[in-house]
Design a protein around this motif. Structure first.
Motif, PDB file in Angstrom:
ATOM      1  N   SER A 262       0.821  -1.210   0.000  1.00  0.00           N
ATOM      2  CA  SER A 262       0.000   0.000   0.000  1.00  0.00           C
ATOM      3  C   SER A 262       0.858   1.264   0.000  1.00  0.00           C
ATOM      4  O   SER A 262       0.414   2.317  -0.462  1.00  0.00           O
ATOM      5  CB  SER A 262      -0.927   0.003   1.213  1.00  0.00           C
ATOM      6  OG  SER A 262      -0.193   0.117   2.419  1.00  0.00           O
ATOM      7  N   PHE A 263       2.085   1.171   0.523  1.00  0.00           N
ATOM      8  CA  PHE A 263       2.984   2.323   0.544  1.00  0.00           C
ATOM      9  C   PHE A 263       4.000   2.292  -0.598  1.00  0.00           C
ATOM     10  O   PHE A 263       4.863   3.170  -0.671  1.00  0.00           O
ATOM     11  CB  PHE A 263       3.742   2.386   1.874  1.00  0.00           C
ATOM     12  CG  PHE A 263       2.905   2.862   3.030  1.00  0.00           C
ATOM     13  CD1 PHE A 263       2.526   4.191   3.127  1.00  0.00           C
ATOM     14  CD2 PHE A 263       2.484   1.975   4.014  1.00  0.00           C
ATOM     15  CE1 PHE A 263       1.756   4.637   4.188  1.00  0.00           C
ATOM     16  CE2 PHE A 263       1.713   2.407   5.077  1.00  0.00           C
ATOM     17  CZ  PHE A 263       1.345   3.749   5.170  1.00  0.00           C
TER      18      PHE A 263
ATOM     19  N   THR B  70      -2.139   0.049  -6.024  1.00  0.00           N
ATOM     20  CA  THR B  70      -1.809   0.420  -4.640  1.00  0.00           C
ATOM     21  C   THR B  70      -3.043   0.868  -3.868  1.00  0.00           C
ATOM     22  O   THR B  70      -3.106   0.693  -2.653  1.00  0.00           O
ATOM     23  CB  THR B  70      -0.748   1.537  -4.630  1.00  0.00           C
ATOM     24  OG1 THR B  70      -1.236   2.670  -5.368  1.00  0.00           O
ATOM     25  CG2 THR B  70       0.547   1.056  -5.256  1.00  0.00           C
TER      26      THR B  70
ATOM     27  N   PHE C 125       8.298   4.928  -0.875  1.00  0.00           N
ATOM     28  CA  PHE C 125       7.315   5.290   0.158  1.00  0.00           C
ATOM     29  C   PHE C 125       6.388   6.343  -0.428  1.00  0.00           C
ATOM     30  O   PHE C 125       6.727   7.529  -0.524  1.00  0.00           O
ATOM     31  CB  PHE C 125       8.001   5.821   1.421  1.00  0.00           C
ATOM     32  CG  PHE C 125       7.062   6.001   2.574  1.00  0.00           C
ATOM     33  CD1 PHE C 125       6.697   4.924   3.366  1.00  0.00           C
ATOM     34  CD2 PHE C 125       6.533   7.246   2.860  1.00  0.00           C
ATOM     35  CE1 PHE C 125       5.818   5.084   4.431  1.00  0.00           C
ATOM     36  CE2 PHE C 125       5.655   7.416   3.916  1.00  0.00           C
ATOM     37  CZ  PHE C 125       5.300   6.337   4.706  1.00  0.00           C
TER      38      PHE C 125
ATOM     39  N   THR D 143       2.348   7.838  -0.359  1.00  0.00           N
ATOM     40  CA  THR D 143       1.077   7.883   0.394  1.00  0.00           C
ATOM     41  C   THR D 143      -0.096   8.319  -0.481  1.00  0.00           C
ATOM     42  O   THR D 143      -1.195   8.506   0.032  1.00  0.00           O
ATOM     43  CB  THR D 143       1.203   8.842   1.587  1.00  0.00           C
ATOM     44  OG1 THR D 143       1.512  10.160   1.100  1.00  0.00           O
ATOM     45  CG2 THR D 143       2.297   8.381   2.537  1.00  0.00           C
TER      46      THR D 143
ATOM     47  N   SER E 213      -1.869   6.688  -2.584  1.00  0.00           N
ATOM     48  CA  SER E 213      -2.980   5.731  -2.605  1.00  0.00           C
ATOM     49  C   SER E 213      -3.897   5.938  -1.396  1.00  0.00           C
ATOM     50  O   SER E 213      -5.121   5.851  -1.513  1.00  0.00           O
ATOM     51  CB  SER E 213      -2.440   4.304  -2.615  1.00  0.00           C
ATOM     52  OG  SER E 213      -1.607   4.080  -1.491  1.00  0.00           O
ATOM     53  N   TYR E 214      -3.335   6.246  -0.239  1.00  0.00           N
ATOM     54  CA  TYR E 214      -4.154   6.521   0.942  1.00  0.00           C
ATOM     55  C   TYR E 214      -4.916   7.836   0.790  1.00  0.00           C
ATOM     56  O   TYR E 214      -6.084   7.936   1.185  1.00  0.00           O
ATOM     57  CB  TYR E 214      -3.280   6.568   2.196  1.00  0.00           C
ATOM     58  CG  TYR E 214      -2.875   5.208   2.697  1.00  0.00           C
ATOM     59  CD1 TYR E 214      -3.709   4.469   3.548  1.00  0.00           C
ATOM     60  CD2 TYR E 214      -1.673   4.640   2.318  1.00  0.00           C
ATOM     61  CE1 TYR E 214      -3.336   3.219   4.000  1.00  0.00           C
ATOM     62  CE2 TYR E 214      -1.290   3.384   2.767  1.00  0.00           C
ATOM     63  CZ  TYR E 214      -2.126   2.686   3.610  1.00  0.00           C
ATOM     64  OH  TYR E 214      -1.768   1.442   4.056  1.00  0.00           O
ATOM     65  N   GLU E 215      -4.262   8.830   0.213  1.00  0.00           N
ATOM     66  CA  GLU E 215      -4.937  10.114   0.008  1.00  0.00           C
ATOM     67  C   GLU E 215      -6.133   9.955  -0.910  1.00  0.00           C
ATOM     68  O   GLU E 215      -7.213  10.496  -0.646  1.00  0.00           O
ATOM     69  CB  GLU E 215      -3.948  11.126  -0.558  1.00  0.00           C
ATOM     70  CG  GLU E 215      -2.793  11.455   0.381  1.00  0.00           C
ATOM     71  CD  GLU E 215      -1.736  12.316  -0.292  1.00  0.00           C
ATOM     72  OE1 GLU E 215      -1.994  12.786  -1.427  1.00  0.00           O
ATOM     73  OE2 GLU E 215      -0.657  12.510   0.298  1.00  0.00           O
TER      74      GLU E 215
ATOM     75  N   ALA F 243      -4.281  -0.191  -0.123  1.00  0.00           N
ATOM     76  CA  ALA F 243      -4.564   0.850   0.870  1.00  0.00           C
ATOM     77  C   ALA F 243      -5.979   0.709   1.421  1.00  0.00           C
ATOM     78  O   ALA F 243      -6.218   0.888   2.632  1.00  0.00           O
ATOM     79  CB  ALA F 243      -4.374   2.235   0.249  1.00  0.00           C
TER      80      ALA F 243
END
Length: 289
Positions: free
Chosen positions: A34-35, A254, A54, A56, A58-60, A258
């Motif tokens: 996911s990262f 990704t 690294f 982020t 995908s989380y955003e 996530a």
């Protein structure tokens, strides 16, 4: 400690280490993926021991997806409603079935146990839910599953394990059934109740099959149905909008990982707080019968 005992300890340590690795690694793989950078993740083959870069983003993008938050709201409503409904009915039913002077107690228990092995089938179940007008409603995921027979049996067994002297002392002091249940039985059975709470909450949180049968309105989708669409049907286009076709494909991979982490983390955080009750509750609910 002799050599045979040391060898046994070493063997058990190796076996437990392998079991823990096989259990934890899939979650770590998803976390690392996911990262990871989408390009490097798609090109990578084999095991994954650390994030490939690294990133982020995908989380955003996943957290900016309104469907995730709608799913969270519906799932939290299911968990809270399921806990209130299931625990209330299970505790009341177990208390009645654990009273030794209740008329037809054994016959009632036979009827309860039979439901564990026989059912009407999926189609009659669907037709009943439809005729009750529960289709496309969260009540379709609460009322038909208000009591689980396995939970009821565990709770009843735990209530039967309580000393008879406690009930006799409470009756001498003038306690009725409600006082007995609320002030004696429930406080002494909290380990078992905590285990049932954990079972029920996880069951409601992970529910996806029956929602896929009974829910058509996307605004009523629980979190697992949203996750299912993203993973199985690869519906990540709306989440990765704004990127080129190639970038959207890489980002979509990704985003899937996530989303899995986002939907799993709450359960992982709750479990440690109930773990101290877990082993004790299961043992109390299973030793005596």
């Amino acid at each position: 400690m002799g050599w045979s005992e040391r060898l046994t300890v070493v063997c058990l340590g190796v076996i437990l280490t392998l079991i823990i690795t096989a259990t934890v690694y899939p979650l770590l793989y998803v976390l690392f993926a996911s990262f990871s950078d989408g390009d490097r993740l798609l090109a990578h083959q084999g095991l994954l021991w650390k994030p490939l870069g690294f990133v982020t983003l995908s989380y955003e993008r996943a957290l900016a997806n309104p469907a995730i938050w709608v799913g969270y709201g519906n799932t939290i409503a299911l968990v809270c409603g399921g806990l209130i409904l299931n625990l209330s009915l299970t505790v009341l039913g177990a208390y009645v079935l654990s009273r030794r002077n209740v008329l037809w107690n054994k016959m009632l228990m036979v009827f309860v146990v039979v439901t564990m092995f026989f059912s009407g089938g999926m189609i009659p179940f669907y037709l009943i839910v439809k005729q009750l007008g529960l289709i496309n409603s969260l009540w379709a995921l609460l009322l038909p599953f208000a009591i689980k027979t396995f939970h009821l049996i565990i709770m009843r067994t735990a209530f039967l394990a309580l000393p008879d002297s406690l009930e006799e002392a409470a009756q001498i002091d003038g306690a009725g059934h409600w006082t007995m249940l609320l002030r004696v039985v429930i406080p002494l059975s909290m380990p078992v109740i905590a285990v049932i709470m954990l079972y029920t909450a996880v069951d409601k949180w992970n529910m996806w099959f029956f929602p896929s049968m009974f829910i058509q309105d996307r605004m009523l989708y629980p979190l697992q149905l949203v996750l299912r669409e993203i993973l199985i049907y690869s519906q990540t286009d709306a989440i990765s909008s704004g990127a080129s076709t190639g970038e959207a494909h890489k980002l979509g991979e990704t985003i899937k990982y996530a989303t899995i982490i986002i939907t799993t983390v709450p359960v992982l955080f709750v479990y440690p707080f109930l773990q101290r009750f877990f082993v004790k509750g299961v043992l109390v609910g299973s030793i005596k019968g």
